[in-house]
Design an enzyme around this catalytic site. Structure first.
Site, PDB file in Angstrom:
ATOM      1  N   ARG A   1       0.811  -1.221   0.000  1.00 17.99           N
ATOM      2  CA  ARG A   1       0.000   0.000   0.000  1.00 17.99           C
ATOM      3  C   ARG A   1       0.840   1.264   0.000  1.00 17.99           C
ATOM      4  O   ARG A   1       0.345   2.329  -0.366  1.00 17.99           O
ATOM      5  CB  ARG A   1      -1.017  -0.030   1.137  1.00 17.99           C
ATOM      6  CG  ARG A   1      -2.111  -1.070   0.853  1.00 17.99           C
ATOM      7  CD  ARG A   1      -3.198  -1.092   1.868  1.00 17.99           C
ATOM      8  NE  ARG A   1      -2.692  -1.567   3.144  1.00 17.99           N
ATOM      9  CZ  ARG A   1      -3.435  -1.762   4.211  1.00 17.99           C
ATOM     10  NH1 ARG A   1      -4.731  -1.515   4.163  1.00 17.99           N
ATOM     11  NH2 ARG A   1      -2.914  -2.202   5.331  1.00 17.99           N
TER      12      ARG A   1
ATOM     13  N   GLU B   1       7.353 -11.290  14.027  1.00 11.13           N
ATOM     14  CA  GLU B   1       6.984 -11.940  15.284  1.00 11.13           C
ATOM     15  C   GLU B   1       7.340 -13.423  15.251  1.00 11.13           C
ATOM     16  O   GLU B   1       7.859 -13.974  16.214  1.00 11.13           O
ATOM     17  CB  GLU B   1       5.492 -11.742  15.555  1.00 11.13           C
ATOM     18  CG  GLU B   1       5.077 -12.236  16.919  1.00 11.13           C
ATOM     19  CD  GLU B   1       3.627 -11.930  17.232  1.00 11.13           C
ATOM     20  OE1 GLU B   1       3.174 -12.351  18.303  1.00 11.13           O
ATOM     21  OE2 GLU B   1       2.942 -11.288  16.416  1.00 11.13           O
TER      22      GLU B   1
END
Length: 182
Positions: free
Chosen positions: A66, A103
């Site tokens: 984006r 993560e």
């Protein structure tokens, strides 16, 4: 319906919350209604182009995916070149890459080796600042290419995820501008 008056109200009014996406417990901030509204998209582009001017940027980097949607029109509006930073393996030819931790695992981003050089002042543009991992990697990539980081500008900062604090050392005094903070 009352029309929003300021840019903050305009942008907020065009961002849709989608509950439990992409997984239960997450509220996704969907910017597609903002992009579909030419007035709101133009206001967003103008605000980010003004940030490019304030930083003295000579090029705009957009982060996949984006960041491409926002960064390219910002660069055009500001009269600057646009450089896409892509996921590894998406650019042909010689590239510079930067790995970073997620993560659970790691990822890598790339830029064409010749697109950034000494003397370039680069503004990184993205839609959302969350944890700051991708943005941090992009700042390192820009510096490794020999360019200077002019700043980071985002539509929206998810303040509760701590991305700004993570980026402070990597920004090294360059500004971080978020048009909205949620």
């Amino acid at each position: 319906m009352t029309e929003p008056t300021g840019i903050t109200e305009l942008l907020l009014s065009r961002i849709r919350d989608v509950a439990d996406y992409p997984e239960p417990g997450v509220v996704f901030k969907d910017i597609t209604p903002l992009l579909a509204d030419p007035g709101a998209f133009a206001a967003l582009t103008d605000a980010l182009a003004e940030a490019a001017g304030r930083t003295g940027a000579t090029k705009v980097v957009g982060l996949e995916a984006r960041g491409f949607i926002l960064g390219a029109p910002v660069a055009l509006r500001a009269g600057l070149g646009f450089i896409p930073v892509r996921k590894a393996g998406k650019l042909p030819g010689a590239t510079l890459s930067q790995a970073y931790d997620l993560e659970y695992g790691s990822a890598e981003i790339e830029v064409h080796a010749e697109d950034l050089t000494a003397g370039d002042r680069v503004l990184v543009v993205d839609d959302v600042l969350a944890t700051g991992g991708t943005a941090e990697a992009s700042l390192e990539l820009i510096r490794r290419a020999g360019a200077e980081v002019a700043g980071l500008a985002v539509l929206m900062e998810l303040g509760f995820l701590g991305g700004r604090a993570r980026l402070e050392p990597a920004l090294a005094g360059a500004p971080l501008e978020a048009l909205l903070t949620v």
